[in-house]
Design a protein around this motif. Structure first.
Motif, PDB file in Angstrom:
ATOM      1  N   SER A 178      11.873 -51.187  13.020  1.00 54.43           N
ATOM      2  CA  SER A 178      12.219 -49.816  13.409  1.00 54.43           C
ATOM      3  C   SER A 178      11.744 -49.508  14.823  1.00 54.43           C
ATOM      4  O   SER A 178      12.351 -48.694  15.526  1.00 54.43           O
ATOM      5  N   THR A 179      10.650 -50.167  15.256  1.00 56.02           N
ATOM      6  CA  THR A 179      10.154 -49.911  16.606  1.00 56.02           C
ATOM      7  C   THR A 179      11.142 -50.424  17.657  1.00 56.02           C
ATOM      8  O   THR A 179      11.309 -49.812  18.715  1.00 56.02           O
ATOM      9  N   LEU A 210      13.837 -47.794  17.774  1.00 55.15           N
ATOM     10  CA  LEU A 210      13.349 -46.590  18.456  1.00 55.15           C
ATOM     11  C   LEU A 210      13.207 -46.829  19.956  1.00 55.15           C
ATOM     12  O   LEU A 210      13.421 -45.919  20.760  1.00 55.15           O
ATOM     13  N   VAL A 259       8.573 -38.753  19.731  1.00 59.42           N
ATOM     14  CA  VAL A 259       8.731 -39.807  18.719  1.00 59.42           C
ATOM     15  C   VAL A 259       7.440 -39.974  17.921  1.00 59.42           C
ATOM     16  O   VAL A 259       7.468 -40.075  16.686  1.00 59.42           O
ATOM     17  N   ALA A 298       6.948 -39.357  13.996  1.00 59.03           N
ATOM     18  CA  ALA A 298       6.889 -40.598  13.215  1.00 59.03           C
ATOM     19  C   ALA A 298       6.378 -40.433  11.782  1.00 59.03           C
ATOM     20  O   ALA A 298       6.998 -40.957  10.847  1.00 59.03           O
ATOM     21  N   VAL A 358       9.565 -45.393   9.718  1.00 56.74           N
ATOM     22  CA  VAL A 358       9.038 -45.507  11.079  1.00 56.74           C
ATOM     23  C   VAL A 358       7.529 -45.717  11.046  1.00 56.74           C
ATOM     24  O   VAL A 358       6.971 -46.519  11.787  1.00 56.74           O
ATOM     25  N   LEU A 402      15.896 -43.098   8.520  1.00 52.86           N
ATOM     26  CA  LEU A 402      14.520 -43.098   9.021  1.00 52.86           C
ATOM     27  C   LEU A 402      13.510 -42.948   7.890  1.00 52.86           C
ATOM     28  O   LEU A 402      12.323 -43.216   8.077  1.00 52.86           O
ATOM     29  N   VAL A 446      15.257 -35.945  15.300  1.00 49.17           N
ATOM     30  CA  VAL A 446      13.894 -36.457  15.460  1.00 49.17           C
ATOM     31  C   VAL A 446      12.976 -35.355  15.981  1.00 49.17           C
ATOM     32  O   VAL A 446      11.834 -35.204  15.534  1.00 49.17           O
TER      33      VAL A 446
END
Lengths: 308, 308, 308
Positions: free
Chosen positions: B91-92, B95, B133, B137, B143, C219, C266
């Motif tokens: 997921s990083t 992102l 972000v 998170a 995430v 997510l 987000v």
């Protein structure tokens, strides 16, 4: 280098500028009031005013502007606030000196930032500098040896009754808190100073403080906080600034100022909650934000007339 | 479509732009340093730089501007920061790609927003994107599978003694933290990169880092934090930006920069407290805010001369 | 004084303006939907719209502007929000009246503040006024007798599975939450209202809501929150505003809007964390901030074309 009389006038005006007035006798009475409140606090205020004024000379600010006390007052407030919140430690003296220097720079920076909207900086440089120092303090053991003051905001406990003393103490403390003092007699001396500066400033302060006390009581704020002036000093500042300085003396403007006084009272509670979790302070942000919003809006309303 | 050499120059300059320099050899040394710090972090940075640069081409940014690395560096920093704070999860990567795209848009948006005051965006787009972000998170289990990092700020514990190692590690870590690395040798390589970019940038970084270490020590910041560069990377950035890039090389400007370095060190502690309760991050906000305030103020002071 | 038909049109348009549309039948359907959601909430919304509209007349706002519902909608939203968050107490009626008055002033103030960048105020006046009232509420026992809602943000618990009901409820709730309702059928009525206002507004809302649901699911947002529309109402607002109103209907603009929809989803999680520790509320800040950033950036990109 200013002569002693000129310098003295600059310094007492730094105190008088707490409520944006330039009358030198207002300054004398405010200075007296804050030394009565606490001679140590007065010394810190004076130190801040001296350093800020010297900084303004050093960076080449116009002397007429310095004479009005506009360069010294944020440093002066910074000295008093750091004394009140951090105590009279050696590090507080050093922070007052550093903070007063930065106040002059912050004044210039914020003046530039609000220039597109023709807004005055008011006490924003003080709020920025002292807010940053106090939020930072717990990270530095030589500045603040105790624990952090940061905490989640808590709700007011219902059921506490008001006394007459709460109300009239609050009325005067709303004025004294402009100089970060909670003593009613300090507020009384400062109110005299406001009337000396001009009948309309005194009347504006009386009206602003009374409305703030009544509104806080009606909404159910804790009596002790109202008595200490917590919910009203921003109202006093808004009333003097908008009612006395920036708007013409007309009925629509008076009503407009009254709405602003009510808004800033509620905003004070909102910002108390906002600053609590990270250990910031409300200071006079509610006054600054309310006055900015109402002056920015004024241009849209033909019935509201700005004069400064 | 750029040729391979041109593209390589754009990408290494994205690393060099961490301290706002465009010298390609500074970029090479910064890239090297950050791969030495962590090859995975370097890969994330490279990914961010590639995506941001491609986005800039796609939205039609002028190629000369892309060549300078100004479009890639926020994406590059975003990749490294997300790797550091979220770890090398799948997921990083996603992102980082999304964040790098948004960095280019945020760069354009913030450029427009600060335009009325002729201010540069500095690293603000990175701070906005990564801050959002990271605060978001914990709400998303794919995430950030662990608990929220949000916590009330705590006070520094007194009584911990400094060692020489703390001080000299801190001196170099202040420079490496510009790329979110806490290794002193990474800072040493990056310092060489700054000197390669220009003697004055290297000297500014040395002075900024030294002042930050000394001031943090004098105020009583925790030794471990100082050794990790927590209180000094903003000082390095301020020193290089104001001392090296934006202000002319004069004595008043050097003093002015020195005050800014001290202010940003205290502001770092204040913003650490500010971001703690909601899980935001300080990143290089202290650098951005301090430089904005001091550049905005500079126009009022005839002795301070801006050259860029 | 407006005639009854004109006044009725102004008031239903205040509801329709929740998604910035001026079509009177959109307004009728939104009004219907929100009375279906809760007749008490509808009454509070109507009260807010009436007071705000009257205030706009009193301060001399141009009648054509009032006809469009732009002066009434923030007061209307304020009434509904205060009902939802504070409950139908007598003090809530008074706060709705006061809040609606201040909404008109805040609308003028914020219009002036964002004017240098040619940005619209969107729902920012509502967010400012209601946010301040709700953060302040726990300090006043007559406004909010319970404990403070302020709390550190917590991480989403992993392991909860989504059902189809979560997804399609979320799809409609994303639309109903534009009026602070979590009922899917309210969202369905409002979606009809959007299609009545224009096919493109309905399609934009469908696309925005679907993307928000899918992204939240991907997510790993908590299913219950997605089903309640928590992560998607800002996406709907962004899609309608950017996709339907402010940008021309081109493929690059549609992609640009899609990125904005993802960003605002987000950002919603980030701002939920931001507001938690002091008891503020996210409201439609993510929509406001995202749209401001993307419109401010648009001027730099030749392929993005703004039409309003």
């Amino acid at each position: 280098m200013p002569g002693p009389v000129r310098l003295a006038a600059q310094l007492v005006r730094s105190f008088g500028q707490f409520s944006l007035l330039t009358n030198v006798w207002t300054g004398v009475l405010f200075t007296l009031a804050l030394f009565v409140s606490s001679w140590q606090g007065g010394v810190f205020g004076l130190l801040g005013a001296v350093v800020a004024t010297a900084t303004a000379y050093a960076v080449g600010v116009d002397r007429y502007i310095i004479d009005m006390g506009t360069q010294g007052f944020c440093g002066c407030l910074t000295g008093i606030a750091l004394y009140v919140f951090l105590g009279p430690h050696p590090s507080t003296y050093l922070l007052t000196i550093g903070g007063a220097v930065v106040c002059v720079l912050a004044f210039a920076a914020l003046t530039a930032l609000v220039a597109p909207w023709r807004l005055p900086v008011l006490t924003a440089p003080f709020c920025v500098v002292v807010g940053a120092v106090l939020a930072a303090a717990p990270a530095f053991t030589r500045v603040w040896p105790g624990g952090s003051t940061a905490a989640l905001p808590i709700a007011a406990a219902p059921g506490t009754a008001y006394t007459w003393t709460d109300l009239w103490h609050g009325f005067f403390a709303n004025i004294s808190q402009v100089g970060l003092s909670a003593h009613w007699y300090v507020g009384a001396i400062m109110l005299v100073g406001l009337f000396v500066g001009g009948i309309r400033y005194g009347l504006a302060a009386v009206a602003g403080s009374a409305v703030a006390v009544l509104l806080s009581w009606a909404l159910g704020a804790p009596p002790a906080a109202v008595a200490a002036g917590v919910y009203g000093y921003n109202a006093v500042l808004v009333a003097v600034a908008m009612g006395g300085l920036f708007l013409a003396r007309t009925v629509p403007n008076a009503l407009y100022t009254l709405v602003a006084v009510a808004v800033t009272t509620v905003l004070t509670a909102a910002l108390n909650a906002y600053f609590a979790p990270f250990g910031g302070r409300t200071l006079s942000w509610p006054f600054v934000i309310t006055t900015w919003l109402f002056l920015a809006a004024a241009a849209s309303f033909p019935r509201i007339r700005r004069i400064a």
